[in-house]
Design a protein around this motif. Structure first.
Motif, PDB file in Angstrom:
ATOM      1  N   MET A   1       0.524  -0.973   0.062  1.00 41.80           N
ATOM      2  CA  MET A   1       0.178   0.451  -0.222  1.00 41.80           C
ATOM      3  C   MET A   1       0.799   1.452   0.119  1.00 41.80           C
ATOM      4  O   MET A   1       1.698   1.626   0.526  1.00 41.80           O
ATOM      5  CB  MET A   1      -0.889   0.016   1.141  1.00 41.80           C
ATOM      6  CG  MET A   1      -1.758   1.417   1.285  1.00 41.80           C
ATOM      7  SD  MET A   1      -3.000   0.573   2.579  1.00 41.80           S
ATOM      8  CE  MET A   1      -4.209  -0.406   1.901  1.00 41.80           C
ATOM      9  N   ASN A   2       0.714   2.348  -0.444  1.00 41.88           N
ATOM     10  CA  ASN A   2       1.119   3.589  -0.559  1.00 41.88           C
ATOM     11  C   ASN A   2       1.898   4.031   0.267  1.00 41.88           C
ATOM     12  O   ASN A   2       0.813   4.575   1.279  1.00 41.88           O
ATOM     13  CB  ASN A   2       0.250   4.648  -1.144  1.00 41.88           C
ATOM     14  CG  ASN A   2       0.905   5.806  -1.529  1.00 41.88           C
ATOM     15  OD1 ASN A   2       1.456   6.895  -1.693  1.00 41.88           O
ATOM     16  ND2 ASN A   2       1.132   6.241  -3.282  1.00 41.88           N
ATOM     17  N   SER A   3       2.808   4.344   0.796  1.00 40.14           N
ATOM     18  CA  SER A   3       3.862   4.415   2.071  1.00 40.14           C
ATOM     19  C   SER A   3       3.017   6.291   2.409  1.00 40.14           C
ATOM     20  O   SER A   3       3.037   6.434   3.459  1.00 40.14           O
ATOM     21  CB  SER A   3       4.751   4.613   1.916  1.00 40.14           C
ATOM     22  OG  SER A   3       5.685   4.990   0.661  1.00 40.14           O
ATOM     23  N   ARG A   4       2.683   6.902   1.284  1.00 39.81           N
ATOM     24  CA  ARG A   4       2.515   8.545   1.645  1.00 39.81           C
ATOM     25  C   ARG A   4       1.324   8.097   2.123  1.00 39.81           C
ATOM     26  O   ARG A   4       0.642   9.259   3.011  1.00 39.81           O
ATOM     27  CB  ARG A   4       2.488   8.907   0.229  1.00 39.81           C
ATOM     28  CG  ARG A   4       3.907   8.784  -0.153  1.00 39.81           C
ATOM     29  CD  ARG A   4       3.848  10.248  -1.913  1.00 39.81           C
ATOM     30  NE  ARG A   4       4.863  10.215  -2.241  1.00 39.81           N
ATOM     31  CZ  ARG A   4       5.422   9.698  -3.311  1.00 39.81           C
ATOM     32  NH1 ARG A   4       4.306   8.807  -3.978  1.00 39.81           N
ATOM     33  NH2 ARG A   4       6.232   9.648  -4.329  1.00 39.81           N
ATOM     34  N   MET A   5       0.503   7.037   1.576  1.00 37.47           N
ATOM     35  CA  MET A   5      -0.758   7.197   2.519  1.00 37.47           C
ATOM     36  C   MET A   5      -0.764   6.444   3.591  1.00 37.47           C
ATOM     37  O   MET A   5      -1.934   7.179   4.329  1.00 37.47           O
ATOM     38  CB  MET A   5      -2.407   6.930   1.366  1.00 37.47           C
ATOM     39  CG  MET A   5      -2.468   7.163   0.216  1.00 37.47           C
ATOM     40  SD  MET A   5      -3.335   9.321   0.429  1.00 37.47           S
ATOM     41  CE  MET A   5      -4.778   8.351   1.444  1.00 37.47           C
ATOM     42  N   ASN A   6      -0.468   5.726   3.887  1.00 36.47           N
ATOM     43  CA  ASN A   6       0.018   5.168   4.773  1.00 36.47           C
ATOM     44  C   ASN A   6       0.282   6.678   5.962  1.00 36.47           C
ATOM     45  O   ASN A   6      -0.064   6.461   7.403  1.00 36.47           O
ATOM     46  CB  ASN A   6       1.101   4.132   5.037  1.00 36.47           C
ATOM     47  CG  ASN A   6       0.543   2.926   4.328  1.00 36.47           C
ATOM     48  OD1 ASN A   6      -1.015   2.595   4.671  1.00 36.47           O
ATOM     49  ND2 ASN A   6       1.021   1.883   3.909  1.00 36.47           N
ATOM     50  N   ALA A   7       1.372   7.165   5.888  1.00 40.23           N
ATOM     51  CA  ALA A   7       2.036   8.324   6.283  1.00 40.23           C
ATOM     52  C   ALA A   7       0.488   9.704   6.933  1.00 40.23           C
ATOM     53  O   ALA A   7       0.757   9.265   7.555  1.00 40.23           O
ATOM     54  CB  ALA A   7       3.166   8.852   6.046  1.00 40.23           C
ATOM     55  N   PHE A   8      -0.038   9.889   5.718  1.00 41.33           N
ATOM     56  CA  PHE A   8      -1.184  10.435   5.647  1.00 41.33           C
ATOM     57  C   PHE A   8      -2.207  10.108   7.171  1.00 41.33           C
ATOM     58  O   PHE A   8      -2.415  10.826   8.416  1.00 41.33           O
ATOM     59  CB  PHE A   8      -1.579  10.880   4.459  1.00 41.33           C
ATOM     60  CG  PHE A   8      -3.419  10.960   4.672  1.00 41.33           C
ATOM     61  CD1 PHE A   8      -3.547  13.086   4.668  1.00 41.33           C
ATOM     62  CD2 PHE A   8      -4.668  10.824   4.516  1.00 41.33           C
ATOM     63  CE1 PHE A   8      -4.927  13.384   4.500  1.00 41.33           C
ATOM     64  CE2 PHE A   8      -5.596  11.287   4.665  1.00 41.33           C
ATOM     65  CZ  PHE A   8      -5.671  12.430   4.878  1.00 41.33           C
ATOM     66  N   ARG A   9      -2.568   8.820   7.147  1.00 43.99           N
ATOM     67  CA  ARG A   9      -3.156   7.946   7.934  1.00 43.99           C
ATOM     68  C   ARG A   9      -3.095   8.433   8.977  1.00 43.99           C
ATOM     69  O   ARG A   9      -3.892   8.298  10.184  1.00 43.99           O
ATOM     70  CB  ARG A   9      -3.561   7.052   7.858  1.00 43.99           C
ATOM     71  CG  ARG A   9      -4.653   6.333   6.878  1.00 43.99           C
ATOM     72  CD  ARG A   9      -4.759   4.686   6.254  1.00 43.99           C
ATOM     73  NE  ARG A   9      -4.081   4.326   5.072  1.00 43.99           N
ATOM     74  CZ  ARG A   9      -3.729   3.826   3.765  1.00 43.99           C
ATOM     75  NH1 ARG A   9      -5.154   5.034   3.505  1.00 43.99           N
ATOM     76  NH2 ARG A   9      -3.384   3.170   3.884  1.00 43.99           N
ATOM     77  N   SER A  10      -1.709   8.035   9.657  1.00 42.13           N
ATOM     78  CA  SER A  10      -0.630   7.897  11.168  1.00 42.13           C
ATOM     79  C   SER A  10      -1.165   9.104  10.876  1.00 42.13           C
ATOM     80  O   SER A  10      -1.380   9.481  12.224  1.00 42.13           O
ATOM     81  CB  SER A  10       0.668   7.499  11.000  1.00 42.13           C
ATOM     82  OG  SER A  10       1.180   7.453  12.172  1.00 42.13           O
ATOM     83  N   ARG A  11      -0.883  10.217  10.271  1.00 42.91           N
ATOM     84  CA  ARG A  11      -1.031  11.443  11.490  1.00 42.91           C
ATOM     85  C   ARG A  11      -2.421  11.490  11.684  1.00 42.91           C
ATOM     86  O   ARG A  11      -2.156  12.714  12.489  1.00 42.91           O
ATOM     87  CB  ARG A  11      -0.196  11.895   9.503  1.00 42.91           C
ATOM     88  CG  ARG A  11      -0.591  13.746  10.260  1.00 42.91           C
ATOM     89  CD  ARG A  11      -0.436  15.211   9.287  1.00 42.91           C
ATOM     90  NE  ARG A  11      -0.637  16.660   9.569  1.00 42.91           N
ATOM     91  CZ  ARG A  11       0.101  17.183   9.373  1.00 42.91           C
ATOM     92  NH1 ARG A  11       1.402  16.925   8.891  1.00 42.91           N
ATOM     93  NH2 ARG A  11       0.155  18.731   9.783  1.00 42.91           N
ATOM     94  N   LEU A  12      -3.396  11.601  10.963  1.00 44.08           N
ATOM     95  CA  LEU A  12      -4.585  11.966  11.499  1.00 44.08           C
ATOM     96  C   LEU A  12      -5.641  10.841  12.263  1.00 44.08           C
ATOM     97  O   LEU A  12      -6.340  11.676  12.836  1.00 44.08           O
ATOM     98  CB  LEU A  12      -5.923  11.962  10.233  1.00 44.08           C
ATOM     99  CG  LEU A  12      -5.659  12.921   9.246  1.00 44.08           C
ATOM    100  CD1 LEU A  12      -6.009  13.779   9.560  1.00 44.08           C
ATOM    101  CD2 LEU A  12      -3.991  12.944   8.594  1.00 44.08           C
ATOM    102  N   GLY A  13      -4.715   9.977  12.428  1.00 47.52           N
ATOM    103  CA  GLY A  13      -4.683   8.993  13.858  1.00 47.52           C
ATOM    104  C   GLY A  13      -6.234   7.728  13.485  1.00 47.52           C
ATOM    105  O   GLY A  13      -7.179   8.106  14.293  1.00 47.52           O
ATOM    106  N   GLY A  14      -6.702   7.861  12.079  1.00 47.03           N
ATOM    107  CA  GLY A  14      -7.725   7.601  12.032  1.00 47.03           C
ATOM    108  C   GLY A  14      -8.515   8.080  10.479  1.00 47.03           C
ATOM    109  O   GLY A  14      -7.816   8.274   9.404  1.00 47.03           O
ATOM    110  N   PHE A  15      -9.927   8.087  10.998  1.00 46.22           N
ATOM    111  CA  PHE A  15     -10.115   8.964   8.990  1.00 46.22           C
ATOM    112  C   PHE A  15     -10.156  10.236   9.584  1.00 46.22           C
ATOM    113  O   PHE A  15     -10.508  11.215  10.185  1.00 46.22           O
ATOM    114  CB  PHE A  15     -11.878   8.891   9.184  1.00 46.22           C
ATOM    115  CG  PHE A  15     -12.292   7.282   8.997  1.00 46.22           C
ATOM    116  CD1 PHE A  15     -12.357   6.609   7.697  1.00 46.22           C
ATOM    117  CD2 PHE A  15     -11.925   6.217  10.267  1.00 46.22           C
ATOM    118  CE1 PHE A  15     -12.379   5.139   7.533  1.00 46.22           C
ATOM    119  CE2 PHE A  15     -12.193   4.877   9.565  1.00 46.22           C
ATOM    120  CZ  PHE A  15     -12.755   3.989   8.563  1.00 46.22           C
TER     121      PHE A  15
END
Length: 672
Positions: A1-15
């Motif tokens: 899965m895209n690492s940039r989107m993984n970082a984005f989800r981690s930053r937001l802490g969910g949805f």
């Protein structure tokens, strides 16, 4: 899965939860209230700058970033991340004043004037130069701002232009595709009606002629438009990535949008993103919405971004109905159930003026006393309960073929036996029974991997390329099941009729040939009888089918083709190809589709649920999440799941049976 989107989800802490924020349209005194109310509503992401080009660059090369500096800093202090947009979808007045040929000429020869949006020729050098300048300036200034979480390139790409610049770019695109005029003339079959080109300068975009025009030329123009718009996206994407490469870059797609081949586009961005506005005035609008959600997830095979939806009513139809109580929440969870990792809206605060002044917003004109506000803020504070679902994948055993080339071929050219095909409606007609039977569905295109599925549904694929034809045959021979509807496999990628006999690409697959296509007369219906005696009604279209190796599943029992096959089944290798040669009434179409899926071993998500209940699954390496949504306004539902777990929204344990009140949702973490 895209690492940039993984970082984005981690930053937001969910949805991610939020929407378009347009502070440049409001006095500075309003901004502090915005921050307070955003925190109350659970907002953690806003899209900034979509319409702000004139506010950021009021004159060529003169930038006024102070207000955006303040907004970015203010959002960061309030723990709200920013999806920063390049504002290139709405060029300022000075650009078209300085370069009038930036304004697009429409198909009828009229110029699309200033005063709307998307008022640019995407092939215009002046437009591209100006877009590069503002994008570069934004990237230099904000790439490492702590509030920045995502880049949003332009917005809803879509203009089609017939300018002189477009003709130059179209010729260049054709040279890259065909290499020589000889190959172009052959692909376009220009010997018909003496349309042979002897010089590249003779080739122009297909403006409106006095009568019908070359279908292959029009088909290639649709491909060119999609690729040219994509060039604009890639140019801006590459600029922002050159300054920072660890955050997602994307743009927003649209529901059933014809001018851009999203299979090609999705590969160039970090996630598919969708703007969708199901009509609240239609009782079944959630079904084509689900189709679009599944399509978005399938484009990259990953979770996707719900970039825009309405909090209530919109402002684009003759009558703009509101979303009745509970519908906004249900539609938001529906997107999440089909793979969305964000719930976003257009827009945060309702505009005082402009075309969309009555478009609903998270914060309506009537403020925090409004029903819409209460529902939006309640959802924003509820979504963290299912935060663990963000990033979860989805799988399916059945796929539906949805391809922009097939769409363009069927609906953008004239001269067919019928010229009133509606590709997206045909897709929905085939998708609806799968949805109602609670099947998980992916979508595939001509270049997809078919081998992951047990069955593939092919709705009216008039145009298929050679690769698709070969891979469908390999899929069937390897044990797969294909269910295909009429007028499929007829032409190649150049819109030329495949030889010999219809359907040229699929003749061996269907085990029959078709000597004539019979479009129905107005209000004409025919009777059909299946082998077990089940009767059905058909209309709109009939194939005159001559079986070769196929078995007849149903025959016409009335009309000029009485006694001839209507539905056939052909065994090839270890698989089968079911071909439907007419437009069956919905119940009969559902019976054919669902019967073939059952025979192929495709099982629904839940074994027992009413048709108005939606059931989907998302899963991670650790957990499986079952979504159940009751789309009825007044009927409760009892769903036998065969599962045990806990409903993340309410916290209650689940034992095999789930009871849903009208418009209610359950998100069950299944205990394995």
């Amino acid at each position: 899965m895209n690492s940039r989107m993984n970082a984005f989800r981690s930053r937001l802490g969910g949805f991610a939860f939020g929407g378009d924020y347009n502070p440049e349209q409001w006095d500075r005194s309003v901004w502090d209230e915005d921050m307070t109310l955003m925190r109350q509503a659970g907002v953690n992401l806003v899209t900034v700058g979509v319409f702000a080009w004139a506010s950021l660059e009021p004159a060529p090369g003169e930038f006024t970033f102070d207000w955006l500096d303040d907004v970015m800093d203010l959002l960061h202090r309030n723990d709200i991340s920013v999806d920063l947009a390049t504002p290139t979808m709405a060029p300022p007045a000075w650009l078209s004043q300085q370069f009038p040929d930036v304004l697009p000429v429409m198909e009828d020869g009229e110029t699309f004037g200033f005063g709307s949006r998307l008022h640019f020729d995407p092939s215009s050098p002046a437009y591209r130069q100006a877009a590069t300048r503002i994008t570069t300036a934004l990237a230099k200034r904000y790439s490492h701002h702590p509030a920045l979480a995502m880049w949003h390139i332009s917005n809803e790409f879509g203009p089609t232009a017939y300018n002189a610049h477009s003709s130059v770019a179209f010729r260049d695109w054709l040279r890259r595709r065909y290499g020589t005029l000889e190959r172009l003339n052959d692909a376009w079959y220009t010997r018909f009606w003496s349309q042979v080109y002897t010089d590249w300068e003779q080739v122009n975009v297909p403006e409106v002629p006095r009568s019908w025009s070359n279908p292959a030329r029009r088909l290639d123009f649709k491909r060119f438009v999609s690729d040219t718009l994509l060039e604009c996206f890639i140019a801006e994407r590459d600029i922002v990535r050159s300054y920072r490469d660890d955050i997602p870059v994307l743009t927003n797609f649209m529901r059933f949008y014809k001018n851009a081949d999203y299979w090609r586009w999705a590969a160039e961005q970090d996630a598919a993103a969708l703007d969708i506005y199901p009509d609240p005035g239609r009782d079944d609008s959630h079904i084509p919405a689900a189709l679009n959600f599944d399509l978005m997830r399938s484009l990259r095979g990953e979770p996707w971004v719900l970039m825009e939806q309405a909090a209530s009513g919109v402002s684009q139809w003759k009558v703009n109905n509101v979303k009745r109580p509970g519908r906004m929440r249900l539609g938001s969870y529906q997107a999440v159930a089909h793979g969305a990792d964000t719930v976003m809206y257009f827009q945060w605060r309702a505009s005082r003026g402009g075309q969309e002044r009555f478009h609903s917003a998270m914060l309506p004109h009537s403020g925090t006393g409004a029903r819409t506000w209460r529902e939006v803020s309640a959802l924003g504070n509820e979504l963290p309960r299912i935060a663990e679902v963000a990033g979860a994948d989805s799988t399916a055993d059945v796929a539906v073929l949805f391809d922009w080339n097939a769409w363009w071929g069927l609906t953008e050219t004239h001269g067919l036996p019928r010229n009133d095909f509606d590709y997206t409606q045909l897709q929905t007609d085939h998708y609806r029974p799968l949805w109602q039977a609670h099947h998980a569905v992916d979508f595939v295109s001509f270049g997809s991997d078919f081998g992951r599925y047990r069955a593939i549904v092919v709705p009216n694929a008039y145009l298929v390329d050679d690769r698709c034809a070969r891979e469908l045959e390999a899929f069937v021979r390897g044990g797969g099941t294909v269910i295909c509807s009429f007028f499929s496999g007829v032409v190649d990628e150049c819109n030329q009729v495949r030889q010999p006999a219809y359907p040229g690409a699929f003749r061996d697959l269907i085990g029959a040939y078709i000597d004539e296509y019979w479009p129905a007369r107005d209000n004409e219906t025919v009777n059909v009888s299946f082998a077990d005696g089940t009767p059905a009604i058909a209309d709109w279209w009939q194939d005159s089918i001559h079986p070769e190796s196929a078995t007849v599943l149903a025959r016409y029992t009335s009309g000029p083709l009485a006694g001839r096959p209507a539905v056939i089944d052909n065994t090839l290798g270890d698989g089968r190809f079911v071909y439907i040669g007419t437009r069956l009434e919905p119940a009969a179409l559902a019976a054919v589709l669902l019967g073939a899926l059952a025979d192929a071993g495709v099982r629904p998500v839940v074994p027992d649920a009413p048709a108005f209940v939606e059931a989907t699954v998302r899963q991670t390496a650790e957990h499986r999440y079952l979504f159940l949504l009751n789309h009825s306004d007044d009927a409760p539902a009892t769903v036998t799941t065969g599962e045990r777990g806990v409903d993340l929204i309410g916290g209650e344990p689940v034992w095999d049976v789930v009871r849903l009140a009208p418009l209610q949702v359950a998100v069950i973490r299944v205990t394995e």
